[in-house]
Design a protein around this motif. Sequence first.
Motif, PDB file in Angstrom:
ATOM      1  N   LEU A 245       0.827  -1.204   0.000  1.00 34.47           N
ATOM      2  CA  LEU A 245       0.000   0.000   0.000  1.00 34.47           C
ATOM      3  C   LEU A 245       0.865   1.260   0.000  1.00 34.47           C
ATOM      4  O   LEU A 245       0.620   2.194  -0.752  1.00 34.47           O
ATOM      5  CB  LEU A 245      -0.864  -0.033   1.268  1.00 34.47           C
ATOM      6  N   SER A 246       1.906   1.249   0.814  1.00 31.74           N
ATOM      7  CA  SER A 246       2.720   2.467   0.882  1.00 31.74           C
ATOM      8  C   SER A 246       3.513   2.686  -0.411  1.00 31.74           C
ATOM      9  O   SER A 246       3.823   3.815  -0.759  1.00 31.74           O
ATOM     10  CB  SER A 246       3.626   2.459   2.114  1.00 31.74           C
ATOM     11  N   LYS A 249       0.743   4.190  -2.811  1.00 33.43           N
ATOM     12  CA  LYS A 249       0.017   5.374  -2.354  1.00 33.43           C
ATOM     13  C   LYS A 249       0.687   6.644  -2.863  1.00 33.43           C
ATOM     14  O   LYS A 249       1.877   6.818  -2.708  1.00 33.43           O
ATOM     15  CB  LYS A 249       0.007   5.396  -0.823  1.00 33.43           C
ATOM     16  N   LYS A 250      -0.069   7.486  -3.522  1.00 32.95           N
ATOM     17  CA  LYS A 250       0.429   8.824  -3.829  1.00 32.95           C
ATOM     18  C   LYS A 250      -0.772   9.724  -4.078  1.00 32.95           C
ATOM     19  O   LYS A 250      -1.900   9.236  -4.141  1.00 32.95           O
ATOM     20  CB  LYS A 250       1.383   8.808  -5.026  1.00 32.95           C
ATOM     21  N   SER A 251      -0.527  11.008  -4.249  1.00 29.62           N
ATOM     22  CA  SER A 251      -1.680  11.889  -4.339  1.00 29.62           C
ATOM     23  C   SER A 251      -2.450  11.604  -5.621  1.00 29.62           C
ATOM     24  O   SER A 251      -1.873  11.233  -6.648  1.00 29.62           O
ATOM     25  CB  SER A 251      -1.234  13.350  -4.295  1.00 29.62           C
ATOM     26  N   SER A 254      -6.618   6.461  -5.102  1.00 31.87           N
ATOM     27  CA  SER A 254      -7.333   5.865  -3.971  1.00 31.87           C
ATOM     28  C   SER A 254      -7.013   4.376  -3.922  1.00 31.87           C
ATOM     29  O   SER A 254      -6.872   3.746  -4.965  1.00 31.87           O
ATOM     30  CB  SER A 254      -8.837   6.061  -4.127  1.00 31.87           C
ATOM     31  N   ILE A 255      -6.878   3.851  -2.713  1.00 27.85           N
ATOM     32  CA  ILE A 255      -6.561   2.417  -2.589  1.00 27.85           C
ATOM     33  C   ILE A 255      -7.449   1.776  -1.534  1.00 27.85           C
ATOM     34  O   ILE A 255      -7.616   2.310  -0.434  1.00 27.85           O
ATOM     35  CB  ILE A 255      -5.087   2.170  -2.186  1.00 27.85           C
ATOM     36  N   ILE A 270      -6.823  -0.182  -6.879  1.00 24.65           N
ATOM     37  CA  ILE A 270      -6.228   1.144  -7.012  1.00 24.65           C
ATOM     38  C   ILE A 270      -7.007   1.922  -8.066  1.00 24.65           C
ATOM     39  O   ILE A 270      -7.222   1.433  -9.180  1.00 24.65           O
ATOM     40  CB  ILE A 270      -4.750   0.995  -7.446  1.00 24.65           C
TER      41      ILE A 270
END
Length: 275
Positions: A245-246, A249-251, A254-255, A270
Motif C-alpha cells: 500500500l505504501s 500510495k500517492k496523491s 485511492s486504494i 487502485i
Amino acid sequence: MRLREAIAAAAARLAQTSGTSRLDAELLMAHALGVERDTMLLRHLDDPAPVAFDGLVERRAAHEPIAYITGRRAFWTIELAVGLGVLIPRPDSETLIEAAVAHFGEQGPATILDLGTGPGSLLLAALSQWPDACGLGVDRSERARGYFETNVAALGLEDRARFRLGDWIDGLEDQWDLILCNPPYVESGDDLPPDVALWEPDGALFAGADGLDDYRRLAPHLGRLLAPGGIACVEIGAGQEEKVLSLFKKSGVSIESRSDLKGIARCLIIGLDPE
Ligand code: GLN
C-alpha cells in the motif's frame, strides 16, 4: 486390479506426498480414463484399472502438481490449459475478479490489461465474465504465450484477447478500464511446499529479498495506464498489505483492499481520484 483397489493403493502411496492423497488418486484415475471424477465414482469403480494410471501416480509421488499432470485447472468460470513453465491459477486470485465485478457490475469494463498473464488466467476469466470486453495479456515468457494462445482458441476468444511478449509495462501506451496483475511476490529463499518449489516457475513466484521488487517496478506506472473511472486489481501476498500500500500510495490515487476466502488481504484496488 479394479479401479477401487488401484485408487486405494495409490492413495496410500501418495499419503507422504499430498494432504489430499485420496482425491489426487481419484483425479488421476479419472484423467487416465478420460472421464469426469464423479462419473468415474458413480459408474466405473469395478472396471479394470488402466495401465497408464501407475505412471501418473509416480509423477505425483515426485510432487508434480495434479494440474500439470492433467494439463488443466479450473479458475473462476473457465478451465485453463496449464503445464510446466506457467503458474497454476489459485482460488485466491479469484479475489481480483470478485473485486472487479464489485466495481464494474454487469456492464463491465470495455478494455482489460493483464500484466503477467501466464496462461491467461485473469484476463480470460474476466473476458468470460463480460462478453463485450476485450483485452491484452502481457508476459515475458514464450511458454506463457503458448498456453495463452491455446486457451484463447479453446475458449473462442480470438476476437477479444491479444498477447504481447513484454516486460511489465514497457512500451505500453494506452489506457485501460481494468488492469489485473498477479505479480511474483514471494521472498527469495522462502521455503515453499515441494509441489510449488520443484515444479512451478521461479520467475512467476520470487521477487527479491523482500518479495516487493515487482511492486516497486509497477507502482510508478499504473496511474498513467488507468482510464478515468478505471481500477487496477493487484494481488498481494499474506502480510504484505501495508508495505505494498505504501508503495502505491500517492496523491490522486485511492486504494482499498479486499480479502480472500480465508480472510487474508489479497487484492489492492487502485483507482484515480476524480479531479
Ligand atoms: N500464491 C502463490 C503461492 O502460493 C504465489 C504466487 C505469486 O507470487 N504471485 O505460492
